[in-house]
Structure formats: structure tokens, C-alpha cells
Design a protein around this motif. Structure first.
Motif, PDB file in Angstrom:
ATOM      1  N   VAL A  97       2.014  16.196   3.102  1.00 29.42           N
ATOM      2  CA  VAL A  97       1.863  14.988   3.921  1.00 29.42           C
ATOM      3  C   VAL A  97       0.619  15.163   4.779  1.00 29.42           C
ATOM      4  N   PRO A  98      -0.309  14.212   4.739  1.00 25.20           N
ATOM      5  CA  PRO A  98      -1.516  14.356   5.558  1.00 25.20           C
ATOM      6  C   PRO A  98      -1.190  14.390   7.038  1.00 25.20           C
ATOM      7  N   ASP A  99      -1.832  15.299   7.750  1.00 21.93           N
ATOM      8  CA  ASP A  99      -1.635  15.426   9.197  1.00 21.93           C
ATOM      9  C   ASP A  99      -2.612  14.494   9.899  1.00 21.93           C
ATOM     10  N   GLN A 100      -2.102  13.362  10.396  1.00 20.42           N
ATOM     11  CA  GLN A 100      -2.958  12.359  11.026  1.00 20.42           C
ATOM     12  C   GLN A 100      -2.193  11.684  12.152  1.00 20.42           C
ATOM     13  N   PRO A 101      -2.918  11.072  13.096  1.00 21.19           N
ATOM     14  CA  PRO A 101      -2.243  10.481  14.266  1.00 21.19           C
ATOM     15  C   PRO A 101      -1.388   9.262  13.940  1.00 21.19           C
ATOM     16  N   SER A 102      -1.715   8.519  12.886  1.00 16.64           N
ATOM     17  CA  SER A 102      -0.927   7.338  12.519  1.00 16.64           C
ATOM     18  C   SER A 102      -0.929   7.179  11.004  1.00 16.64           C
ATOM     19  N   TYR A 103       0.057   6.431  10.512  1.00 16.04           N
ATOM     20  CA  TYR A 103       0.232   6.257   9.078  1.00 16.04           C
ATOM     21  C   TYR A 103       0.370   4.776   8.752  1.00 16.04           C
ATOM     22  N   GLU A 104      -0.387   4.341   7.751  1.00 11.01           N
ATOM     23  CA  GLU A 104      -0.223   2.988   7.253  1.00 11.01           C
ATOM     24  C   GLU A 104       1.018   2.933   6.349  1.00 11.01           C
ATOM     25  N   PRO A 105       1.668   1.772   6.248  1.00 11.90           N
ATOM     26  CA  PRO A 105       2.829   1.678   5.351  1.00 11.90           C
ATOM     27  C   PRO A 105       2.453   2.040   3.922  1.00 11.90           C
ATOM     28  N   ILE A 106       3.377   2.637   3.224  1.00 12.51           N
ATOM     29  CA  ILE A 106       3.143   3.074   1.848  1.00 12.51           C
ATOM     30  C   ILE A 106       3.023   1.863   0.926  1.00 12.51           C
ATOM     31  N   THR A 107       2.079   1.930   0.001  1.00 14.30           N
ATOM     32  CA  THR A 107       1.971   0.919  -1.057  1.00 14.30           C
ATOM     33  C   THR A 107       2.867   1.335  -2.213  1.00 14.30           C
ATOM     34  N   ALA A 108       3.869   0.535  -2.498  1.00 10.87           N
ATOM     35  CA  ALA A 108       4.835   0.889  -3.538  1.00 10.87           C
ATOM     36  C   ALA A 108       4.167   0.890  -4.904  1.00 10.87           C
ATOM     37  N   PRO A 109       4.514   1.829  -5.780  1.00  8.47           N
ATOM     38  CA  PRO A 109       3.932   1.863  -7.127  1.00  8.47           C
ATOM     39  C   PRO A 109       4.385   0.667  -7.953  1.00  8.47           C
ATOM     40  N   ILE A 110       3.543   0.240  -8.886  1.00  8.60           N
ATOM     41  CA  ILE A 110       3.873  -0.888  -9.746  1.00  8.60           C
ATOM     42  C   ILE A 110       4.800  -0.418 -10.873  1.00  8.60           C
ATOM     43  N   ASP A 111       5.482  -1.367 -11.502  1.00 12.99           N
ATOM     44  CA  ASP A 111       6.371  -1.030 -12.613  1.00 12.99           C
ATOM     45  C   ASP A 111       5.584  -0.316 -13.709  1.00 12.99           C
ATOM     46  N   GLY A 112       6.217   0.691 -14.290  1.00 14.74           N
ATOM     47  CA  GLY A 112       5.570   1.492 -15.307  1.00 14.74           C
ATOM     48  C   GLY A 112       4.959   2.772 -14.764  1.00 14.74           C
ATOM     49  N   HIS A 113       4.830   2.868 -13.416  1.00 11.49           N
ATOM     50  CA  HIS A 113       4.266   4.063 -12.798  1.00 11.49           C
ATOM     51  C   HIS A 113       5.337   4.884 -12.081  1.00 11.49           C
ATOM     52  N   TYR A 114       6.602   4.576 -12.324  1.00 14.21           N
ATOM     53  CA  TYR A 114       7.704   5.368 -11.786  1.00 14.21           C
ATOM     54  C   TYR A 114       8.843   5.308 -12.794  1.00 14.21           C
ATOM     55  N   GLN A 115       9.791   6.244 -12.685  1.00 13.35           N
ATOM     56  CA  GLN A 115      10.901   6.304 -13.635  1.00 13.35           C
ATOM     57  C   GLN A 115      12.219   5.797 -13.062  1.00 13.35           C
ATOM     58  N   ALA A 116      12.341   5.739 -11.739  1.00 12.35           N
ATOM     59  CA  ALA A 116      13.591   5.275 -11.131  1.00 12.35           C
ATOM     60  C   ALA A 116      13.301   4.688  -9.758  1.00 12.35           C
ATOM     61  N   LEU A 117      14.059   3.640  -9.413  1.00 17.32           N
ATOM     62  CA  LEU A 117      13.954   2.990  -8.105  1.00 17.32           C
ATOM     63  C   LEU A 117      15.347   2.958  -7.493  1.00 17.32           C
TER      64      LEU A 117
END
Length: 318
Positions: A97-117
Motif C-alpha cells: 500500500v503506498p504510504d501517502q497523506p491521502s488516498y483517492e477512491p479506488i477505481t473498480a476493475p472492469i468485467d473480465g479483469h477479475y475472477q470474483a466480486l
């Protein structure tokens, strides 16, 4: 509310909306309720904070799908790892996990780039254990059509206490933020769980997640980014997702599970082709001799004398 689709705005009318406000020990209110609209019936959960800002979540009843679609939850996309027991145990350091003062919300992967939701409710129980249960599917569309199976994971109470102490030591939390001595969520390498999966023609069977490592980082929208790894009979996997709190010790979680691609084995080389036997040359002992060659020669052809030249025998005697 207004609903926009293909550039066209439609006003959706809510009917029979019922809301109940229950004061919590953090000084604001939890919201519960139900309602209905053109999309169907739904339940409501949420919060009303001290600034009178209300956050509501609608939970629609899942659409029933035909049973013939169920084989989609098969073990086909991933490969069983029979050497699971030999894998070393992971630690929090294995989740980068990058060590930074703030984090932008995660961009969810598109269909086909993950195996389970996986989508479920993550909370702290009265005994201090952290548990999450819900439904998982292979894609968003399967969630929409209710082609899902159950999943569960959690953190035992003694591991949750140890995680709390570790986060305090690292300066990741302020104990003043604790609620009845409990902090939620917590980073830990001791989460574990299971999920149901259809294997071939058999019924749904449980698959054990032997270890799940997760880290949570609050993002600029007020929710939490989730980073993690895990391991089960199918091998190791990465986790990425979002946790949205609807209370001090509970929230809705959405996790995407990503397995590494299965290496494609190269086809075996074709068998060596045998060449047809060449005709062998005659051995020296079988070779024709000089005499046999001379015998085989045709007899010489007689040559006629040239015209005008006649040989005569002399009759002179000496």
C-alpha cells in the motif's frame, strides 16, 4: 429522484417510504427503513450525522434467475494448486500500500479483469470478532441476475485485539476514536473464510480461504480503500475494493478478487519422423570383377576395307 439513461432524464417516484431513526453511542443516528418504486421493493440503511447530513443505502431484493444458469459458478477459470500446504504464511508486509497523506477512491476493475466480486455486510460483533457475510459472483451481471453463492470471512476476537494494538503502535489509529474499546476496520493478516462454489456436476461445495490479509485506508470521499491478498486451494489472489460505513462498527463492502493468469503450457514437440531406408550400394565383394566386365563386352564389329584397296598375296619365292 431523477434517473438519467441515454441522455434522457426520468423522474422516479418513491412510494410507501418508512424511515426509523435510532440514536447510537457515537452521538448521531442510524437510519433504517423500507420503500418501493418502479424498480421494486427495497430496504434502507444509513446514518444521520451531527451536521444533519443523511446518507441512505437502498437494498433491492435480488432478481430470481433460472436454475439452468447456475453452472456459471464453476471452477473452470482457475486451476487447482495441489501444493497449497507448502505455501508460506503471508504477513501484512506482503500487501503493498503506498504510504501517502491521502488516498483517492479506488477505481473498480472492469468485467473480465477479475475472477470474483463479493458484496456483503462487514461488522464488529458483540464479542469483538469482525465478520463479513454476503454473496459473491463472477461478474456484476451475475449479481444483477442473482447467479450468486454465499461467502463469509472474519477475524477472531483475540486477533482483532492484537491488530488494534499493532495499529496503535504504528500510529495508524487514535485510541480516542475507539467505540466501546473497539476500532473498525483493522489491518490484519489473520482473516480467513470460505465461499460456496459449484464444481462440475456436483452440488455447491465450500472452498476454504486459509488466509486473507487486508489493509484499510480512508479515502477522500469518507469511505475506505481495501487492499489485500489471500490463498486457498486455487492458489494466491489479490483483493481490492471499498468499504462504506453505515455505522461506527459496520458497513457495506465490495471486494474484487483477482487470480494470476494460469500459465499456458507449450505443446510437446512432434515425434521425430523416421526417414525411408535408402537403397544400399553394392559391397565390394558383390561388385562386378574386371573379367566379368570383359566377358560382358560385346564382340568387336568387323570393319570393311576401304574401296579401291585390294591386298594381294605375293607369289615370289626367294
Amino acid at each position: 429522484f431523477n434517473f438519467t439513461e441515454d441522455g434522457k432524464k426520468t423522474r422516479i417516484t418513491e412510494r410507501d417510504v418508512v424511515l426509523k431513526f435510532k440514536k447510537n453511542n457515537a452521538g448521531y443516528y442510524n437510519v433504517e427503513g423500507k420503500g418501493t418504486n418502479m424498480f421494486g421493493k427495497y430496504s434502507i440503511s444509513g446514518t444521520l450525522d451531527k451536521e444533519n447530513t443523511i446518507t441512505l443505502f437502498r437494498h433491492f431484493a435480488p432478481i430470481k434467475a433460472k436454475k439452468t444458469v447456475q453452472p456459471a459458478l464453476s471452477a473452470a477459470p482457475i486451476q487447482i494448486n495441489n501444493q497449497q500446504d507448502s505455501l508460506s504464511r503471508m504477513t501484512l508486509d506482503d500487501v503493498d500500500v503506498p504510504d501517502q497523506p491521502s488516498y483517492e477512491p479506488i477505481t473498480a476493475p472492469i468485467d473480465g479483469h477479475y475472477q470474483a466480486l463479493s458484496r456483503g455486510v462487514f461488522k464488529v460483533n458483540e464479542d469483538g470478532a469482525h465478520t463479513c457475510s454476503g454473496k459473491w459472483a463472477q461478474s456484476r451481471s451475475h449479481h444483477t441476475t442473482n447467479v450468486t453463492s454465499n461467502f463469509h470471512f472474519g477475524l477472531e476476537e483475540h486477533h482483532a485485539k492484537q491488530a488494534l494494538e499493532d495499529m496503535k503502535r504504528k500510529g495508524l489509529i487514535d485510541i480516542r476514536d475507539a467505540n466501546d474499546g473497539k476500532i473498525f476496520p483493522v489491518d490484519s493478516a489473520n482473516y480467513k473464510g470460505s465461499f460456496k462454489m459449484k464444481k462440475g456436476t456436483a452440488k455447491l461445495q465450500p472452498v476454504i480461504d486459509h488466509q486473507i490479509v487486508m489493509k484499510f485506508r480512508k479515502n477522500t470521499s469518507g469511505s475506505y480503500n481495501v487492499y489485500g491478498k489471500g490463498v486457498n486451494a486455487y492458489g494466491s489472489f489479490d483483493l481490492i475494493g471499498t468499504l462504506i460505513l453505515f455505522g461506527p462498527l459496520s458497513g457495506n463492502v465490495e471486494l474484487f478478487r483477482i487470480y494470476p493468469p494460469v500459465p499456458i503450457s507449450e505443446p510437446p514437440p512432434p515425434p521425430a519422423q523416421s526417414h525411408p531406408k535408402a537403397k544400399s550400394l553394392p559391397l565390394a565383394k558383390n561388385a562386378p570383377t574386371k573379367k566379368s566386365v570383359e566377358k560382358a563386352k560385346p564382340p568387336p564389329t568387323p570393319v570393311a576395307p576401304a574401296p579401291g584397296l585390294i591386298r594381294r598375296e605375293s607369289s615370289r619365292q626367294v
